[in-house]
Design a protein around this motif. Structure first.
Motif, PDB file in Angstrom:
ATOM      1  N   ARG A 264      -9.162  34.817 -30.783  1.00 31.57           N
ATOM      2  CA  ARG A 264     -10.017  36.008 -30.757  1.00 31.57           C
ATOM      3  C   ARG A 264     -11.105  35.916 -29.685  1.00 31.57           C
ATOM      4  NH1 ARG A 264     -11.363  37.730 -37.031  1.00 31.57           N
ATOM      5  NH2 ARG A 264      -9.238  38.310 -37.632  1.00 31.57           N
ATOM      6  N   SER A 265     -11.501  34.699 -29.373  1.00 29.49           N
ATOM      7  CA  SER A 265     -12.604  34.524 -28.420  1.00 29.49           C
ATOM      8  C   SER A 265     -12.207  34.903 -27.007  1.00 29.49           C
ATOM      9  CB  SER A 265     -13.088  33.066 -28.445  1.00 29.49           C
ATOM     10  OG  SER A 265     -12.018  32.195 -28.105  1.00 29.49           O
ATOM     11  N   ASN A 266     -10.922  34.983 -26.733  1.00 31.18           N
ATOM     12  CA  ASN A 266     -10.470  35.302 -25.384  1.00 31.18           C
ATOM     13  C   ASN A 266     -10.488  36.802 -25.132  1.00 31.18           C
ATOM     14  OD1 ASN A 266     -10.073  32.658 -24.889  1.00 31.18           O
ATOM     15  ND2 ASN A 266      -7.841  32.693 -25.046  1.00 31.18           N
ATOM     16  N   HIS A 267     -10.741  37.177 -23.869  1.00 26.66           N
ATOM     17  CA  HIS A 267     -10.669  38.581 -23.482  1.00 26.66           C
ATOM     18  C   HIS A 267      -9.473  38.786 -22.572  1.00 26.66           C
ATOM     19  CE1 HIS A 267     -12.379  37.296 -19.644  1.00 26.66           C
ATOM     20  NE2 HIS A 267     -13.396  36.745 -20.296  1.00 26.66           N
ATOM     21  N   SER A 268      -9.272  40.020 -22.131  1.00 25.69           N
ATOM     22  CA  SER A 268      -8.049  40.379 -21.403  1.00 25.69           C
ATOM     23  C   SER A 268      -8.060  39.961 -19.939  1.00 25.69           C
ATOM     24  CB  SER A 268      -7.836  41.896 -21.489  1.00 25.69           C
ATOM     25  OG  SER A 268      -8.938  42.584 -20.910  1.00 25.69           O
ATOM     26  N   GLN A 269      -9.210  39.471 -19.436  1.00 24.37           N
ATOM     27  CA  GLN A 269      -9.299  39.123 -18.020  1.00 24.37           C
ATOM     28  C   GLN A 269      -9.635  37.639 -17.826  1.00 24.37           C
ATOM     29  OE1 GLN A 269     -11.513  41.927 -15.558  1.00 24.37           O
ATOM     30  NE2 GLN A 269     -11.260  43.545 -17.076  1.00 24.37           N
ATOM     31  N   GLN A 270      -8.993  36.810 -18.626  1.00 22.03           N
ATOM     32  CA  GLN A 270      -9.202  35.365 -18.525  1.00 22.03           C
ATOM     33  C   GLN A 270      -8.755  34.845 -17.157  1.00 22.03           C
ATOM     34  OE1 GLN A 270     -10.141  32.785 -21.216  1.00 22.03           O
ATOM     35  NE2 GLN A 270     -11.299  34.650 -21.629  1.00 22.03           N
ATOM     36  N   LEU A 271      -9.483  33.865 -16.648  1.00 23.68           N
ATOM     37  CA  LEU A 271      -9.158  33.226 -15.375  1.00 23.68           C
ATOM     38  C   LEU A 271      -8.772  31.776 -15.611  1.00 23.68           C
ATOM     39  CD1 LEU A 271     -12.143  34.611 -13.245  1.00 23.68           C
ATOM     40  CD2 LEU A 271      -9.780  35.433 -13.218  1.00 23.68           C
ATOM     41  N   GLY A 272      -7.836  31.291 -14.812  1.00 26.96           N
ATOM     42  CA  GLY A 272      -7.409  29.904 -14.939  1.00 26.96           C
ATOM     43  C   GLY A 272      -8.512  28.937 -14.559  1.00 26.96           C
ATOM     44  N   LYS A 273      -8.640  27.847 -15.303  1.00 29.08           N
ATOM     45  CA  LYS A 273      -9.662  26.851 -15.017  1.00 29.08           C
ATOM     46  C   LYS A 273      -9.319  26.118 -13.728  1.00 29.08           C
ATOM     47  CE  LYS A 273     -12.038  22.874 -17.042  1.00 29.08           C
ATOM     48  NZ  LYS A 273     -12.136  21.952 -18.198  1.00 29.08           N
ATOM     49  N   ILE A 274     -10.327  25.906 -12.885  1.00 31.08           N
ATOM     50  CA  ILE A 274     -10.129  25.218 -11.612  1.00 31.08           C
ATOM     51  C   ILE A 274     -10.377  23.727 -11.816  1.00 31.08           C
ATOM     52  CG2 ILE A 274     -10.912  25.023  -9.219  1.00 31.08           C
ATOM     53  CD1 ILE A 274     -11.771  27.953  -9.382  1.00 31.08           C
ATOM     54  N   PRO A 275      -9.360  22.880 -11.634  1.00 29.08           N
ATOM     55  CA  PRO A 275      -9.552  21.436 -11.858  1.00 29.08           C
ATOM     56  C   PRO A 275     -10.499  20.829 -10.828  1.00 29.08           C
ATOM     57  CG  PRO A 275      -7.397  21.862 -10.870  1.00 29.08           C
ATOM     58  CD  PRO A 275      -7.991  23.210 -11.195  1.00 29.08           C
ATOM     59  N   CYS A 276     -11.390  19.960 -11.289  1.00 28.44           N
ATOM     60  CA  CYS A 276     -12.370  19.321 -10.401  1.00 28.44           C
ATOM     61  C   CYS A 276     -12.498  17.849 -10.773  1.00 28.44           C
ATOM     62  CB  CYS A 276     -13.743  19.991 -10.529  1.00 28.44           C
ATOM     63  SG  CYS A 276     -13.728  21.762 -10.233  1.00 28.44           S
TER      64      CYS A 276
END
Length: 405
Positions: free
Chosen positions: A349-361
């Protein structure tokens, strides 16, 4: 400008005087490139240059030649030639005026057409060199990622090509504004000397570029300390001169003259260390005492900030980063975002429709740069914020969400 933009004539490295581009977008792209290179362990050698009397040196006939090449011909080209030619100038000192002198070069500064013409005049500069470059009007940075022994020599060759470009188009870089700034993780990087016009370029550990102090480690401590000192000095000036003014006047003075100093291009240098965050907040806390005229040490500054309804500067910087990302995702800011990908919504439920992929660092250089850091903040926003119908609505909702968090 419509002709230049729709035909994609202006170089993408130029961010000055163009729609959806600014000092902020220029800095953001440059710093993202450098931080990515530092993540890989690659040293970046950057040569920072500035034209001498840039707008005043534009050769009229050469400019019209370039405009013709860019498709601005016929009556329009003739009109611009007439607009530039036949101008005179004089100087008045203590009511005494000098004789008039013909103006043989330059575009009129302060005019609507002047910046556009200047962009056309230096537009071909990046195409003359093999190294990446960045332009904001006449502020120029040429840099190269040092991955092999030949790279410093190639950067020197590009500087020689810039010398040739200067001669060909009657321009000149300011001799007192050359410097070489290396961005590196190494404590003892290989040092190479570069020359321009026979003068060895000074190697520096930090320099101001487009109003932000950059250093070799992309550590913005010096920049933050500098703007805090400047903001405190301005706040002291206001305290001395607005003693009897109303709280509203004092508040307007703070928001107009002090806070912009603390927030210019903050999307690029937003600190993550508690010490620097506190250093910045102390300026606003002093401003709260100034506005409310409550200087006794027993009074609560937190209560003053609540009364004034001022969010913390840290909250404002976070909102500014999210607002910039919103612009980028909606094509309202021209910033390349390589590696930024939308990902499918999960069942949580916490996610929205415009999630972005996490950038590995792997390193803090990259982890706390704009895209990796702001992507995490973006994904934590409620759905009603990211789905706001306009940019202004997004900013208002984002600030409310940040304050609740």
């Amino acid at each position: 400008m419509n002709h230049l933009e729709t035909k994609n004539i202006l170089t993408g490295q130029q961010h000055g005087f163009r729609k959806h581009r600014s000092c902020e977008t220029q800095l953001l792209e440059f710093i993202e490139e450098v931080s990515t290179a530092m993540e890989r362990g690659t040293t970046t050698e950057a040569v920072v240059l500035d034209f001498a009397k840039a707008f005043d040196r534009v050769n009229h006939s050469l400019l019209c030649h370039k405009l013709y090449h860019y498709g601005i011909r016929g009556k329009t080209n003739s009109l611009i030639a007439n607009f530039l030619s036949g101008r005179t100038q004089s100087v008045v000192v203590d009511g005494v005026q000098s004789s008039f002198v013909k103006v043989k070069t330059g575009v009129p500064q302060g005019s609507v057409l002047g910046p556009c013409l200047f962009l056309c005049y230096i537009n071909d500069l990046p195409s003359k060199i093999s190294s990446p470059s960045r332009l904001f009007a006449d502020d120029t940075a040429v840099y190269r990622f040092i991955t092999c022994a030949e790279d410093p020599a190639k950067l020197q060759e590009d500087l020689q090509r810039l010398e040739q470009w200067e001669k060909e188009w009657d321009m000149a870089f300011h001799p007192d504004k050359y410097c070489v700034l290396p961005f590196t993780r190494s404590h003892s990087p290989p040092l190479s000397n570069y020359t321009l016009h026979g003068q060895t370029l000074e190697r520096v550990t930090s320099t101001k570029y487009l109003g932000v102090i950059l250093d070799t480690k992309l550590d913005f401590t010096r920049h933050i300390e500098n703007i805090c000192a400047k903001a405190n000095k301005t706040l002291g000036f206001l305290r001395r001169n607005l003693k009897v003014c109303s709280s509203l006047t004092k508040m307007l003075a703070y928001k107009t003259m002090v806070r912009p100093i603390l927030e210019y291009a903050c999307t690029e240098w937003d600190p993550h260390s508690d010490r620097l965050i506190t250093t910045l907040e102390k300026v606003q806390r002093r401003a709260a005492r100034f506005v409310t005229n409550r200087y006794h040490n027993t009074t609560s500054v937190t209560d003053m900030l609540t009364l004034l309804e001022w969010p913390t500067l840290q909250q404002r910087r976070r909102c500014a980063r999210l607002a910039m990302l919103h612009k980028i995702l909606n094509d309202q800011a021209c910033v390349s975002c390589v590696g930024l990908k939308r990902q499918p919504r999960s069942g949580r439920r916490s996610n929205h429709s415009q999630q972005l992929g996490k950038i590995p660092c792997r390193t803090d250089y990259r982890k706390f740069s704009f895209f990796p850091r702001t992507t995490v903040d973006w994904n934590s926003l409620p759905s009603d914020v990211v789905e706001a119908p306009s940019y202004n609505a997004f900013c208002l909702r984002a600030m409310r969400a940040i304050q609740v968090q």
